[in-house]
Design an enzyme around this catalytic site. Sequence first.
Site, PDB file in Angstrom:
ATOM      1  N   ASP A 118     -69.453 -28.980 -27.329  1.00  0.00           N
ATOM      2  CA  ASP A 118     -68.728 -27.898 -28.002  1.00  0.00           C
ATOM      3  C   ASP A 118     -69.366 -27.678 -29.372  1.00  0.00           C
ATOM      4  O   ASP A 118     -69.460 -28.614 -30.177  1.00  0.00           O
ATOM      5  CB  ASP A 118     -67.253 -28.277 -28.150  1.00  0.00           C
ATOM      6  CG  ASP A 118     -66.415 -27.125 -28.685  1.00  0.00           C
ATOM      7  OD1 ASP A 118     -66.591 -26.776 -29.863  1.00  0.00           O
ATOM      8  OD2 ASP A 118     -65.587 -26.591 -27.935  1.00  0.00           O
ATOM      9  N   GLU A 167     -67.665 -21.343 -26.701  1.00  0.00           N
ATOM     10  CA  GLU A 167     -68.813 -22.101 -27.215  1.00  0.00           C
ATOM     11  C   GLU A 167     -68.936 -23.459 -26.549  1.00  0.00           C
ATOM     12  O   GLU A 167     -69.615 -24.349 -27.060  1.00  0.00           O
ATOM     13  CB  GLU A 167     -68.698 -22.267 -28.740  1.00  0.00           C
ATOM     14  CG  GLU A 167     -67.543 -23.126 -29.212  1.00  0.00           C
ATOM     15  CD  GLU A 167     -66.240 -22.365 -29.379  1.00  0.00           C
ATOM     16  OE1 GLU A 167     -65.362 -22.873 -30.092  1.00  0.00           O
ATOM     17  OE2 GLU A 167     -66.093 -21.262 -28.815  1.00  0.00           O
ATOM     18  N   ASP A 175     -73.065 -14.338 -30.945  1.00  0.00           N
ATOM     19  CA  ASP A 175     -73.770 -14.283 -29.659  1.00  0.00           C
ATOM     20  C   ASP A 175     -75.193 -14.809 -29.785  1.00  0.00           C
ATOM     21  O   ASP A 175     -75.693 -15.504 -28.899  1.00  0.00           O
ATOM     22  CB  ASP A 175     -73.785 -12.850 -29.136  1.00  0.00           C
ATOM     23  CG  ASP A 175     -72.417 -12.386 -28.652  1.00  0.00           C
ATOM     24  OD1 ASP A 175     -71.523 -13.247 -28.511  1.00  0.00           O
ATOM     25  OD2 ASP A 175     -72.238 -11.175 -28.439  1.00  0.00           O
ATOM     26  N   ASN A 235     -68.277 -16.305 -36.132  1.00  0.00           N
ATOM     27  CA  ASN A 235     -67.752 -15.013 -35.700  1.00  0.00           C
ATOM     28  C   ASN A 235     -66.927 -14.348 -36.792  1.00  0.00           C
ATOM     29  O   ASN A 235     -67.040 -13.135 -37.017  1.00  0.00           O
ATOM     30  CB  ASN A 235     -66.883 -15.199 -34.451  1.00  0.00           C
ATOM     31  CG  ASN A 235     -67.708 -15.419 -33.192  1.00  0.00           C
ATOM     32  OD1 ASN A 235     -68.841 -14.958 -33.098  1.00  0.00           O
ATOM     33  ND2 ASN A 235     -67.143 -16.134 -32.229  1.00  0.00           N
ATOM     34  N   HIS A 286     -69.360 -10.934 -34.267  1.00  0.00           N
ATOM     35  CA  HIS A 286     -69.575 -11.466 -32.924  1.00  0.00           C
ATOM     36  C   HIS A 286     -71.025 -11.348 -32.466  1.00  0.00           C
ATOM     37  O   HIS A 286     -71.491 -12.167 -31.668  1.00  0.00           O
ATOM     38  CB  HIS A 286     -68.651 -10.751 -31.926  1.00  0.00           C
ATOM     39  CG  HIS A 286     -67.215 -11.145 -32.084  1.00  0.00           C
ATOM     40  ND1 HIS A 286     -66.705 -12.319 -31.580  1.00  0.00           N
ATOM     41  CD2 HIS A 286     -66.165 -10.531 -32.699  1.00  0.00           C
ATOM     42  CE1 HIS A 286     -65.422 -12.422 -31.861  1.00  0.00           C
ATOM     43  NE2 HIS A 286     -65.067 -11.345 -32.540  1.00  0.00           N
TER      44      HIS A 286
END
Length: 412
Positions: free
Chosen positions: A273, A316, A290, A281, A286
Amino acid sequence: MKGPSVRSRGGQSVLVYLYDVFSGSGRQSASPEGLERLISNQNHSPVLNRRRARVIISRIRFLSLLCVVAFPLGFLLDMLTFDTETYVTLGITRVLMAVLFLALFFGISSGETMRDAYRALGIFFAILLTFQTMYQPLLDVTDILSITSLVAAGYALFPFLIVGCIAIFPLTIKEAVLTLILFFVIQMLVLILMPENADPDLQLGMLLTLTATAVLSAFAAISQLLYMSLLIDQASIDTLTQCYSRNSGEEIIDVQFKISKRQNTPFSIVFADLDSFKSVNDRYGHEAGDRVLSAAAANIRRNARGSDVLIRWGGEEFVILLPNTDAEGALKSIRRLRNIGLGTRPDGKMVTASFGIVDRQSANVGDWSALVEIADNQMYAVKSKGGNDIAVYSSSDATGAETAQEELAAST
């Protein structure tokens, strides 16, 4: 120097053209991976292998069931057409073939690997070709033009039915070629068994027509494989990270877990994670998030072996499957990944992650979902301590957890 490069480009152009013919797509759709998947199954994903095996086995079971019914029924037509000795011999042969097909139907009911599919394919075609080699010396069906009965015509055209069955299965070029080689070796043997008065021109004509039918059947089989692989790619690959999606990933874990359990080989799962990803973000948008995700996935793949599988579990979170690897080997792999790095954040800081590792033999669980849950819990243990670290599950962790649960139960 120029000669080999020209030939190489020419050969590649031929492969690209064939790919376009099979797929009906433009040249931009052709790729080295796509071409290799048409040739052999070495680069097939676990999902494609499992789906293809299931399709092949289910179709063989269906055809076997049809043969169980059709072969005995054909005895009635034989009895109306041939003399007593011939139809009795054919009847015994038909019953034997029906029993073999019935055994095949039940024998492959639990198969779901390509090894099971290959075995089923080999047995299926072996039964059909055995029937042909057994009836051929009994019947003079070499001259199609002189055949006047429907039953005799059916026997004469039976080889075309066999080779037509190839078109039903999604096969690679290598698999289709090997199947055709087996078929034509048997056909050459059948030609030897034909009566001495058989017309050689008719034999050659039959062989050429069979060859054309075989090529068309192989074309259909390879086309099936290509369309199946394209559809599975679209359904199973996460477009952002180019990892397997969770749905397809769960299927892969199930396959790998069962293989490990059946063969008693090590199998490790890593739950990862990314740390503080939400802040990326929130602060940079975002699109920036990404890019961070995509770069992290690319770095994980760069560190992985060819047999390792990377799954985007959600957001994630990533799950890494390491077949034939124990917890110690998985730990070495994740340490190497941390040295390589997962990329950088928009502010220039390194991307870090929390990792939880577990192997099947240490966990001693009955299903793959429990194994993933343990790895997930190990990851959360790292996350609760600030992240950017690795936790490895051991059997002592399970003992400690059981003791804590017993103490809690006693106190209540």
